[in-house]
Design a protein around this motif. Structure first.
Motif, PDB file in Angstrom:
ATOM      1  N   PHE A 198     -10.138  -2.586 -22.478  1.00  0.00           N
ATOM      2  CA  PHE A 198     -11.033  -3.482 -23.221  1.00  0.00           C
ATOM      3  C   PHE A 198     -11.236  -4.777 -22.456  1.00  0.00           C
ATOM      4  O   PHE A 198     -10.489  -5.086 -21.518  1.00  0.00           O
ATOM      5  N   GLU A 199     -12.237  -5.532 -22.914  1.00  0.00           N
ATOM      6  CA  GLU A 199     -12.437  -6.857 -22.327  1.00  0.00           C
ATOM      7  C   GLU A 199     -11.162  -7.661 -22.511  1.00  0.00           C
ATOM      8  O   GLU A 199     -10.414  -7.455 -23.460  1.00  0.00           O
TER       9      GLU A 199
ATOM     10  N   ARG B  55     -14.437  -1.721 -21.773  1.00  0.00           N
ATOM     11  CA  ARG B  55     -14.940  -1.869 -20.405  1.00  0.00           C
ATOM     12  C   ARG B  55     -14.993  -0.523 -19.682  1.00  0.00           C
ATOM     13  O   ARG B  55     -15.957  -0.188 -19.019  1.00  0.00           O
TER      14      ARG B  55
ATOM     15  N   LEU C 275     -15.086  -1.529 -33.647  1.00  0.00           N
ATOM     16  CA  LEU C 275     -15.341  -2.189 -34.929  1.00  0.00           C
ATOM     17  C   LEU C 275     -14.137  -2.156 -35.857  1.00  0.00           C
ATOM     18  O   LEU C 275     -13.883  -3.094 -36.607  1.00  0.00           O
TER      19      LEU C 275
ATOM     20  N   PHE D  95     -16.273   2.905 -33.057  1.00  0.00           N
ATOM     21  CA  PHE D  95     -17.098   2.122 -32.131  1.00  0.00           C
ATOM     22  C   PHE D  95     -18.519   2.050 -32.687  1.00  0.00           C
ATOM     23  O   PHE D  95     -18.834   2.634 -33.733  1.00  0.00           O
ATOM     24  N   GLU D  96     -19.367   1.342 -31.947  1.00  0.00           N
ATOM     25  CA  GLU D  96     -20.722   1.118 -32.445  1.00  0.00           C
ATOM     26  C   GLU D  96     -21.519   2.407 -32.595  1.00  0.00           C
ATOM     27  O   GLU D  96     -22.345   2.543 -33.495  1.00  0.00           O
TER      28      GLU D  96
ATOM     29  N   GLN E 239     -19.350  -0.230 -25.540  1.00  0.00           N
ATOM     30  CA  GLN E 239     -19.384  -0.332 -26.999  1.00  0.00           C
ATOM     31  C   GLN E 239     -18.247  -1.214 -27.518  1.00  0.00           C
ATOM     32  O   GLN E 239     -17.170  -1.263 -26.944  1.00  0.00           O
ATOM     33  N   ARG E 240     -18.534  -1.856 -28.637  1.00  0.00           N
ATOM     34  CA  ARG E 240     -17.519  -2.710 -29.262  1.00  0.00           C
ATOM     35  C   ARG E 240     -16.719  -1.882 -30.268  1.00  0.00           C
ATOM     36  O   ARG E 240     -17.276  -1.023 -30.964  1.00  0.00           O
TER      37      ARG E 240
ATOM     38  N   GLY F 197     -12.624  -5.552 -32.416  1.00  0.00           N
ATOM     39  CA  GLY F 197     -13.611  -6.576 -32.080  1.00  0.00           C
ATOM     40  C   GLY F 197     -13.888  -6.677 -30.589  1.00  0.00           C
ATOM     41  O   GLY F 197     -14.831  -7.336 -30.172  1.00  0.00           O
ATOM     42  N   LYS F 198     -13.079  -6.016 -29.802  1.00  0.00           N
ATOM     43  CA  LYS F 198     -13.249  -6.110 -28.341  1.00  0.00           C
ATOM     44  C   LYS F 198     -14.203  -5.030 -27.830  1.00  0.00           C
ATOM     45  O   LYS F 198     -14.332  -3.952 -28.414  1.00  0.00           O
ATOM     46  N   ARG F 199     -14.838  -5.369 -26.728  1.00  0.00           N
ATOM     47  CA  ARG F 199     -15.762  -4.430 -26.117  1.00  0.00           C
ATOM     48  C   ARG F 199     -15.017  -3.576 -25.097  1.00  0.00           C
ATOM     49  O   ARG F 199     -14.158  -4.075 -24.371  1.00  0.00           O
TER      50      ARG F 199
END
Length: 283
Positions: free
Chosen positions: A96-97, A24, A49, A62-63, A46-47, A20-22
């Motif tokens: 990640f974020e 970085r 998934l 990822f997306e 990209q996040r 769920g994290k994007r």
DNA sequence: ACTGGCTCCTGAGGGC
DNA sequence: TGCCCTCAGGAGCCAG
């Protein structure tokens, strides 16, 4: 040497920390893994998934594509605050974020990282399955369709040793050396028997034992203290529950006769010459 | 189509 | 204690 249970345990440990994290940024500190690591500039942003698994490959969906990671035989993953100093052999970091850093640590560098893009609207896992590393893989051992009949069919006419046969990833995935030795012991089948000469009944027992030995190891992984946030991203083995692996010369747990150690296909192979026969005899 | 052997790499472990 | 040597192993790849 992560085997399938360790890979699955890693997946379960890491997934809740990053899904769920994007993303970085990416740090490739050492691109010389089994194949040169080359990841696209489009990946950051990209996040993530989901984190799934096919054979011993971890799939980070990822997306716009799938990051395909293999841990080789010395790889491990940890999720750490980004400010944590890198260790020697930390080759790849996905930041990640939230400043969480997913790090691939792999001293022997038999691991790998590939990016498989997914067309807009395309199904990610389907696309990953078309990657050259995944496209030829056999059935998952925990798939209900993996049974004695399947093995018997695939073994028809094949003369290689049954141990090498069940370690062939185009037949069934995830059966590494440790669990091949263990499953054959539990099934009472001698590792050196030609695959084509093992009976259907033998393969029924063997398929069940493979599933059991891998399944229970995954269960143990889930209950063993294993911390993917701190230092211990490196799953250990459960030597105390292994009957034959690394026990050549020690007494057979069933009959007491010394276990025999040989090499088969270049791999350490251990069996009991009394308890393991051509067709096996343990239900 | 099969099969066995080679290859990558480093850390662990044995021998002295 | 310390150094040097051997070797293990996942799995893709290739030659026979």
């Amino acid at each position: 040497m992560p085997e399938l249970p360790e890979v699955e345990t890693t997946r379960r440990g890491v997934e809740p920390l990053v899904v769920g994290k994007r993303l970085r940024s990416i740090v490739v500190r050492e691109p010389r893994l089994r194949w040169p690591v080359s990841l696209p500039d489009s990946l950051p942003g990209q996040r993530l998934l989901s984190v799934t698994r096919r054979a011993k490959y971890l799939l980070f969906v990822f997306e716009e594509g799938v990051l395909i990671l293999h841990l080789g035989m010395s790889g491990s993953l940890r999720v750490l605050p980004d400010e944590t100093p890198y260790l020697k052999h930390d080759h790849l970091a996905l930041i990640f974020e939230g400043e969480r850093s997913l790090r691939l640590h792999d001293p022997r560098r038999f691991g790998s990282a590939h990016w498989q893009p997914v067309d807009a609207g395309g199904e990610a896992l389907e696309a990953a399955g078309r990657h050259r590393l995944l496209s030829g893989l056999g059935i998952e051992p925990l798939d209900p369709a993996f049974d004695g009949a399947y093995l018997k069919t695939r073994a028809r006419g094949r003369r290689l040793a049954v141990k090498n046969f069940i370690m062939d990833g185009t037949v069934v995935v995830g059966v590494g050396n440790i669990y091949a030795n263990e499953a054959l012991f539990l099934a009472g089948i001698r590792p050196t028997v030609q695959a084509g000469r093992v009976s259907l009944a033998g393969y029924e027992v063997l398929s069940r034992r493979i599933r059991e030995v891998l399944g229970s190891a995954i269960q143990m992984g889930g209950t063993t203290l294993r911390d993917f946030v701190n230092q211990d991203g490196n799953p250990g083995y459960f030597r105390q529950v292994l009957n034959v692996y690394d026990r050549a010369g020690e007494p057979c747990p069933l009959c007491g006769q010394p276990l025999k150690g040989i090499r088969l296909g270049g791999r350490a192979t251990v069996y009991c010459s009394k308890c393991q026969r051509a067709q096996g005899f343990r239900p």
